[in-house]
Design a protein around this motif. Structure first.
Motif, PDB file in Angstrom:
ATOM      1  N   ASN A   1       1.596   0.809  13.406  1.00  0.00           N
ATOM      2  CA  ASN A   1       2.130  -0.559  13.271  1.00  0.00           C
ATOM      3  C   ASN A   1       1.981  -1.359  14.562  1.00  0.00           C
ATOM      4  O   ASN A   1       2.898  -2.050  14.994  1.00  0.00           O
ATOM      5  CB  ASN A   1       3.603  -0.514  12.836  1.00  0.00           C
TER       6      ASN A   1
ATOM      7  N   ASN B   1       0.862  -1.183   0.000  1.00  0.00           N
ATOM      8  CA  ASN B   1       0.000   0.000   0.000  1.00  0.00           C
ATOM      9  C   ASN B   1       0.901   1.236   0.000  1.00  0.00           C
ATOM     10  O   ASN B   1       1.492   1.578   1.035  1.00  0.00           O
ATOM     11  CB  ASN B   1      -0.901  -0.008   1.228  1.00  0.00           C
TER      12      ASN B   1
ATOM     13  N   GLY C   1       2.957   1.403   8.184  1.00  0.00           N
ATOM     14  CA  GLY C   1       1.884   2.315   8.542  1.00  0.00           C
ATOM     15  C   GLY C   1       2.364   3.355   9.534  1.00  0.00           C
ATOM     16  O   GLY C   1       3.568   3.593   9.686  1.00  0.00           O
ATOM     17  N   THR C   2       1.426   3.954  10.253  1.00  0.00           N
ATOM     18  CA  THR C   2       1.774   4.982  11.233  1.00  0.00           C
ATOM     19  C   THR C   2       2.072   4.371  12.594  1.00  0.00           C
ATOM     20  O   THR C   2       3.120   4.587  13.175  1.00  0.00           O
ATOM     21  CB  THR C   2       0.627   5.997  11.366  1.00  0.00           C
TER      22      THR C   2
ATOM     23  N   SER D   1       0.273   4.165   2.765  1.00  0.00           N
ATOM     24  CA  SER D   1       0.283   3.928   4.203  1.00  0.00           C
ATOM     25  C   SER D   1       1.327   4.813   4.869  1.00  0.00           C
ATOM     26  O   SER D   1       2.380   5.112   4.295  1.00  0.00           O
ATOM     27  CB  SER D   1       0.616   2.462   4.511  1.00  0.00           C
ATOM     28  N   GLY D   2       1.031   5.204   6.096  1.00  0.00           N
ATOM     29  CA  GLY D   2       1.990   5.997   6.859  1.00  0.00           C
ATOM     30  C   GLY D   2       2.376   7.266   6.129  1.00  0.00           C
ATOM     31  O   GLY D   2       1.540   7.970   5.554  1.00  0.00           O
TER      32      GLY D   2
ATOM     33  N   THR E   1      -1.365  11.707  12.163  1.00  0.00           N
ATOM     34  CA  THR E   1      -0.397  10.604  12.174  1.00  0.00           C
ATOM     35  C   THR E   1       0.471  10.671  13.427  1.00  0.00           C
ATOM     36  O   THR E   1       0.855   9.635  13.973  1.00  0.00           O
ATOM     37  CB  THR E   1       0.487  10.659  10.921  1.00  0.00           C
TER      38      THR E   1
ATOM     39  N   GLY F   1       2.290  -2.203   4.729  1.00  0.00           N
ATOM     40  CA  GLY F   1       1.388  -1.098   5.035  1.00  0.00           C
ATOM     41  C   GLY F   1       1.100  -1.112   6.526  1.00  0.00           C
ATOM     42  O   GLY F   1       1.899  -1.616   7.320  1.00  0.00           O
ATOM     43  N   GLY F   2      -0.051  -0.582   6.906  1.00  0.00           N
ATOM     44  CA  GLY F   2      -0.447  -0.583   8.299  1.00  0.00           C
ATOM     45  C   GLY F   2      -1.386  -1.720   8.628  1.00  0.00           C
ATOM     46  O   GLY F   2      -1.537  -2.675   7.855  1.00  0.00           O
TER      47      GLY F   2
ATOM     48  N   THR G   1      -3.994  -2.529   5.943  1.00  0.00           N
ATOM     49  CA  THR G   1      -3.502  -3.309   4.802  1.00  0.00           C
ATOM     50  C   THR G   1      -3.399  -4.786   5.169  1.00  0.00           C
ATOM     51  O   THR G   1      -3.789  -5.665   4.384  1.00  0.00           O
ATOM     52  CB  THR G   1      -2.140  -2.784   4.340  1.00  0.00           C
TER      53      THR G   1
END
Length: 319
Positions: A96, A14, A93-94, A17-18, A150, A64-65, A68
């Motif tokens: 995780n 993804n 991701g942000t 993501s993040g 985030t 991704g996070g 995902t």
């Protein structure tokens, strides 16, 4: 791609993501480790990609996070391939949160774990037949979810959504709910709770405490249920107060461990977030599917985070 040409390893990436700066590194690492790479472009791609490749792939990785990962696991399940396909986590991701709970510390470490880590069979959970891996949270509004920064998610994890919901909606309407748990395998009795709730938090691989990451036992066939009872919302807006609310001895917390439960709204439908994916319903039926997902874990992962310690089944009062 024909079955004869199908890759044994597929990375579903993804790219948004993040912060989005993981793509080049993730793709390069994946290529070095023999992965076919598929990048998502629109909603539904991750699930579709995973569903399409799972019948032939031994390993599908989600870059991704938590959302995902959720999509990839749902795709593998839709292909009826959970028994034959391992799913790996490449955290990009942000927050995780799930990756941290299973001992995966970053992009490079994820591929080390894929090659050398232990494989564990962990529980997944379903909410109205939709799979979630980490958590299901009720009372989080879609507006608050989209507006949570985030930075806040990185600091507080899912508690950031709780905090932002309280701040976004101003005067929060409590949820008139009835929750009924099933009997558990270790002597836990079936119990019901009914009342006004601010939030309902159900963890498969996580608990809800003041800490950003708090791993639950994800191999015990039980869900960790936390109900935040109606209380003065003005006392919950500060970060310290919010974290204190989730302490085990809070008077406004009800906790359960259960293999399944039903939550019914006595009012309007409720929005639930399944690993970040929204579901709106008046009745939610949740249950575990024990040891249904094979996943590589890092050295820091402990199947039982309590190491034999007993965690209170409940704090608060039944009604």
């Amino acid at each position: 791609m024909s079955p004869a040409e199908a890759s044994d390893r597929v990375l579903v990436c993804n790219p948004v993501s993040g912060s989005g700066d993981h793509v080049d590194d993730a793709v390069e690492l994946a290529a070095d480790h023999g992965f076919e790479i598929r990048k998502t472009e629109e909603a539904g791609d991750a699930t579709r990609f995973a569903r399409d490749v799972a019948p032939d792939a031994d390993l599908v990785a989600a870059a991704g996070g938590d959302g995902t990962l959720n999509a990839v696991v749902n795709g593998v399940a839709a292909a009826d391939a959970l028994e034959t396909t391992t799913v790996a986590v490449v955290p990009a991701g942000t927050g995780n949160n799930f990756a941290a709970n299973i001992g995966v510390r970053g992009l490079e470490h994820a591929f080390t774990v894929i090659e050398d880590g232990r494989r564990r069979s962990i529980d997944i959970a379903t909410a109205n037949d939709r799979i979630f891996v980490n958590s299901c949270v009720g009372g989080i509004t879609a507006e608050a979810s989209s507006e949570t920064t985030t930075e806040s998610k990185a600091d507080l994890g899912v508690l950031a959504y709780v905090k932002n919901t309280l701040e976004t909606v101003g005067e929060f309407d409590s949820l008139p709910l009835r929750a009924e748990t099933a009997a558990g395998p270790n002597g836990e009795t079936a119990q019901a709770w009914e009342g006004e709730a601010l939030f309902v938090l159900i963890g498969n691989c996580r608990r809800f405490t003041g800490a950003r990451t708090a791993q639950a036992n994800v191999e015990d066939g039980l869900l960790e249920v936390t109900i935040v009872e109606d209380a003065a919302t003005t006392n919950l807006l500060g970060g310290a107060a919010l974290e204190g609310l989730f302490d085990r001895d809070s008077a406004h917390i009800v906790r359960r461990r259960t293999p399944s439960l039903t939550i019914e709204s006595r009012g309007d439908s409720v929005e639930y977030s399944l690993d970040g994916e929204m579901l709106e319903t008046e009745r939610l039926e949740l249950e575990t599917e024990p040891t249904a997902l094979t996943i590589p874990v890092g050295d820091g992962y402990q199947p039982d985070p309590d190491e034999g310690e007993l965690w209170p089944l409940e704090t608060g009062t039944d009604r």
